[in-house]
Design a protein around this motif. Structure first.
Motif, PDB file in Angstrom:
ATOM      1  N   LYS A 305      10.053   2.256  -9.040  1.00  0.00           N
ATOM      2  CA  LYS A 305       9.961   0.813  -9.289  1.00  0.00           C
ATOM      3  C   LYS A 305      10.466   0.516 -10.697  1.00  0.00           C
ATOM      4  N   LEU A 306      11.278  -0.509 -10.820  1.00  0.00           N
ATOM      5  CA  LEU A 306      11.647  -1.048 -12.122  1.00  0.00           C
ATOM      6  C   LEU A 306      10.797  -2.291 -12.344  1.00  0.00           C
ATOM      7  N   VAL A 307       9.996  -2.291 -13.426  1.00  0.00           N
ATOM      8  CA  VAL A 307       9.045  -3.387 -13.660  1.00  0.00           C
ATOM      9  C   VAL A 307       9.168  -3.889 -15.101  1.00  0.00           C
ATOM     10  N   ASN A 308       8.765  -5.144 -15.302  1.00  0.00           N
ATOM     11  CA  ASN A 308       8.740  -5.692 -16.659  1.00  0.00           C
ATOM     12  C   ASN A 308       7.503  -5.237 -17.423  1.00  0.00           C
ATOM     13  N   ASP A 309       6.392  -5.039 -16.692  1.00  0.00           N
ATOM     14  CA  ASP A 309       5.150  -4.592 -17.302  1.00  0.00           C
ATOM     15  C   ASP A 309       4.495  -3.570 -16.381  1.00  0.00           C
ATOM     16  N   PRO A 310       3.699  -2.640 -16.936  1.00  0.00           N
ATOM     17  CA  PRO A 310       3.019  -1.650 -16.091  1.00  0.00           C
ATOM     18  C   PRO A 310       2.227  -2.327 -14.977  1.00  0.00           C
ATOM     19  N   GLY A 311       2.434  -1.850 -13.734  1.00  0.00           N
ATOM     20  CA  GLY A 311       1.762  -2.415 -12.577  1.00  0.00           C
ATOM     21  C   GLY A 311       2.355  -3.703 -12.101  1.00  0.00           C
ATOM     22  N   GLY A 312       3.481  -4.131 -12.676  1.00  0.00           N
ATOM     23  CA  GLY A 312       4.082  -5.408 -12.306  1.00  0.00           C
ATOM     24  C   GLY A 312       4.893  -5.336 -11.030  1.00  0.00           C
ATOM     25  N   GLU A 313       5.484  -6.471 -10.681  1.00  0.00           N
ATOM     26  CA  GLU A 313       6.309  -6.561  -9.490  1.00  0.00           C
ATOM     27  C   GLU A 313       7.619  -5.805  -9.686  1.00  0.00           C
ATOM     28  N   ALA A 314       8.089  -5.161  -8.611  1.00  0.00           N
ATOM     29  CA  ALA A 314       9.350  -4.425  -8.681  1.00  0.00           C
ATOM     30  C   ALA A 314      10.516  -5.398  -8.773  1.00  0.00           C
ATOM     31  N   ILE A 315      11.501  -5.041  -9.570  1.00  0.00           N
ATOM     32  CA  ILE A 315      12.689  -5.868  -9.759  1.00  0.00           C
ATOM     33  C   ILE A 315      13.732  -5.474  -8.713  1.00  0.00           C
ATOM     34  N   ALA A 316      14.216  -6.454  -7.970  1.00  0.00           N
ATOM     35  CA  ALA A 316      15.185  -6.198  -6.907  1.00  0.00           C
ATOM     36  C   ALA A 316      16.567  -5.933  -7.481  1.00  0.00           C
ATOM     37  N   ASN A 317      17.487  -5.564  -6.581  1.00  0.00           N
ATOM     38  CA  ASN A 317      18.894  -5.336  -6.938  1.00  0.00           C
ATOM     39  C   ASN A 317      19.035  -4.285  -8.034  1.00  0.00           C
ATOM     40  N   THR A 318      18.313  -3.191  -7.866  1.00  0.00           N
ATOM     41  CA  THR A 318      18.346  -2.109  -8.855  1.00  0.00           C
ATOM     42  C   THR A 318      19.022  -0.884  -8.256  1.00  0.00           C
ATOM     43  N   ALA A 319      19.901  -0.278  -9.029  1.00  0.00           N
ATOM     44  CA  ALA A 319      20.557   0.970  -8.633  1.00  0.00           C
ATOM     45  C   ALA A 319      19.866   2.128  -9.347  1.00  0.00           C
ATOM     46  N   GLU A 368       1.623  15.975  -4.420  1.00  0.00           N
ATOM     47  CA  GLU A 368       1.088  14.774  -5.067  1.00  0.00           C
ATOM     48  C   GLU A 368       2.127  13.652  -5.019  1.00  0.00           C
ATOM     49  N   ASN A 369       2.095  12.893  -3.940  1.00  0.00           N
ATOM     50  CA  ASN A 369       3.002  11.751  -3.810  1.00  0.00           C
ATOM     51  C   ASN A 369       2.628  10.691  -4.851  1.00  0.00           C
ATOM     52  N   GLU A 370       3.638  10.130  -5.487  1.00  0.00           N
ATOM     53  CA  GLU A 370       3.328   9.179  -6.553  1.00  0.00           C
ATOM     54  C   GLU A 370       4.367   8.070  -6.646  1.00  0.00           C
ATOM     55  N   GLU A 371       3.973   7.030  -7.388  1.00  0.00           N
ATOM     56  CA  GLU A 371       4.858   5.907  -7.691  1.00  0.00           C
ATOM     57  C   GLU A 371       5.271   6.022  -9.149  1.00  0.00           C
ATOM     58  N   VAL A 372       6.577   6.045  -9.397  1.00  0.00           N
ATOM     59  CA  VAL A 372       7.104   6.179 -10.751  1.00  0.00           C
ATOM     60  C   VAL A 372       7.648   4.831 -11.195  1.00  0.00           C
ATOM     61  N   GLU A 373       7.059   4.284 -12.253  1.00  0.00           N
ATOM     62  CA  GLU A 373       7.507   2.998 -12.791  1.00  0.00           C
ATOM     63  C   GLU A 373       8.420   3.215 -13.990  1.00  0.00           C
ATOM     64  N   VAL A 374       9.499   2.437 -14.026  1.00  0.00           N
ATOM     65  CA  VAL A 374      10.399   2.418 -15.180  1.00  0.00           C
ATOM     66  C   VAL A 374      10.303   1.028 -15.791  1.00  0.00           C
ATOM     67  N   LEU A 375      10.002   0.970 -17.115  1.00  0.00           N
ATOM     68  CA  LEU A 375       9.853  -0.323 -17.788  1.00  0.00           C
ATOM     69  C   LEU A 375      11.212  -0.884 -18.169  1.00  0.00           C
ATOM     70  N   ALA A 376      11.433  -2.141 -17.809  1.00  0.00           N
ATOM     71  CA  ALA A 376      12.690  -2.825 -18.140  1.00  0.00           C
ATOM     72  C   ALA A 376      12.548  -3.484 -19.503  1.00  0.00           C
ATOM     73  N   ARG A 377      12.541  -2.645 -20.534  1.00  0.00           N
ATOM     74  CA  ARG A 377      12.366  -3.166 -21.885  1.00  0.00           C
ATOM     75  C   ARG A 377      13.514  -2.683 -22.750  1.00  0.00           C
ATOM     76  N   THR A 378      14.238  -3.625 -23.301  1.00  0.00           N
ATOM     77  CA  THR A 378      15.403  -3.266 -24.103  1.00  0.00           C
ATOM     78  C   THR A 378      15.023  -2.674 -25.438  1.00  0.00           C
ATOM     79  N   GLU A 379      13.755  -2.820 -25.887  1.00  0.00           N
ATOM     80  CA  GLU A 379      13.402  -2.282 -27.203  1.00  0.00           C
ATOM     81  C   GLU A 379      13.137  -0.784 -27.161  1.00  0.00           C
TER      82      GLU A 379
END
Length: 389
Positions: A305-319, A368-379
């Motif tokens: 998942k690409l998210v703006n904040d931890p636990g946030g909504e996934a951002i669509a149109n992501t490669a 251990e199946n898991e969800e990996v979040e990537v933060l969409a933060r330019t900083e």
């Protein structure tokens, strides 16, 4: 038996390969001893991995790997052998390890009729040949799942052996002109080729296939099975060719499917998912027995998942691109929630959205199946901007 008709499902290339193999066999009958298996280069040796557990049990009564269509009685039929899964894949190759004949001359009760399958009277013009097959000496007669092919011994003008007759089922009856024939018997992916000289008489023969079966499965542990839909297996021979590749005997085998093979040792590849969760093992198949083997995988499912904040909504149109620590691409995908089954280990994931790369490292732990979040933060320091066109 309807004779002198080529099987429509038998490809020309297969017939040429058969001709070459049979001609080579008769040359080898007067040659030296068996060839030794060619070993692969040292850097291409497969890793030694845990093959899980394996056990053998009697193989009886067998069920065909691919259930043949209803062609009528076993005797007097001329089916297309390609209708039986594995029938055309069981290459009738002969070698010094495969005796010139596995015919058992023990008498089999047989009283031929005087009427051929086309309704004509045979009289003494043709030889009557009755064939049955067994997995081992003394085993019960195989009643279903066999494919019989009769070839003339002499190649035709095209350099191919002439396919004289075919039959499917259990026992088989042929009416053949006097002469020498090569009779190939296939049972799933097991097969045997035997030579028979026919006169104007009655011939009753038993083919001993010296074959068994294997049933494969995979798990994360003794009490942790895996979904069958995510598993498949490839069965390969033990020898390597000149470029270090094994001969693939059958691929895409599903869990718990019975695959019939000649007795011997085989190399099995277990694939969990479509990426890199792969385990290899050598499996021994015993004549007349069913070998069940479970290969243990070390892998887990990962959802990205690409998210703006931890636990946030996934951002669509992501490669997405998943890389090894050395930077090699493991797999690529697109979407808001792509899922992959990965072998245990360390990875880097790169998410591209709106021309920007976002990345992070993560670990896969077996089971251990898991969800990996990537933060969409330019900083963050691990973000890079694609050059704009």
């Amino acid at each position: 038996m309807t004779g002198h008709n080529r099987s429509a499902g038998l490809a020309r290339a297969s017939r040429r390969a058969l001709t070459a193999a049979l001609v080579a066999f008769f040359a080898m009958q007067t040659a030296a001893a068996a060839q030794e298996a060619t070993a692969p280069p040292a850097d291409q040796q497969p890793p030694s991995l845990d093959a899980g557990t394996a056990f053998s049990a009697p193989l009886s009564p067998p069920t065909p790997l691919g259930k043949p269509h209803d062609f009528g009685a076993a005797r007097g039929t001329s089916p297309d052998p390609s209708e039986v899964e594995g029938a055309t894949a069981a290459a009738p190759l002969l070698s010094p390890e495969d005796p010139a004949s596995r015919f058992n001359d023990a008498l089999v009760p047989y009283a031929p009729s005087n009427t051929l399958t086309d309704g004509t009277q045979s009289g003494l013009e043709k030889g009557a040949v009755y064939l049955v097959a067994r997995l081992t000496e003394g085993a019960a007669q195989i009643s279903d799942g066999l494919v019989w092919r009769v070839y003339g011994e002499t190649p035709n003008a095209s350099g191919e052996l002439e396919l004289v007759a075919t039959a499917m089922g259990g026992d088989a009856e042929f009416r053949l002109d006097p002469g020498a024939y090569l009779i190939h018997t296939s049972y799933g992916y097991a097969g045997s080729t035997n030579r028979l000289v026919v006169g104007r008489g009655v011939y009753s023969k038993t083919v001993v296939l010296n074959a068994g079966g294997v049933k494969l499965n995979a798990a994360l542990g003794p009490d942790d099975p895996l979904p069958a839909d995510d598993l498949r297996f490839d069965i390969m021979g033990m020898n390597f060719n000149a470029i270090g590749e094994r001969e693939v005997i059958v691929s895409g085998v599903k869990p718990d499917a019975i695959v019939r093979l000649n007795a011997g040792t085989y190399h099995v590849v277990s694939r969990y998912g479509d990426v890199n969760a792969i385990v290899r093992a050598d499996i021994s198949v015993e004549a007349g027995k069913l070998t069940s083997a479970t290969l243990f995988q070390n892998a887990a499912s990962v959802t990205l998942k690409l998210v703006n904040d931890p636990g946030g909504e996934a951002i669509a149109n992501t490669a997405w691109t998943i890389l090894t620590p050395g930077g090699d691409t493991v797999v690529e995908g697109n979407g808001a929630f792509p899922s992959f089954i990965l072998a245990a280990g360390e990875y880097e994931v790169v998410a591209r959205n709106n021309g920007v790369n976002y990345s992070r490292n993560f670990m896969v732990v077996s089971g251990e199946n898991e969800e990996v979040e990537v933060l969409a933060r330019t900083e963050t320091s691990n973000v890079s901007q694609f050059p704009q066109n």
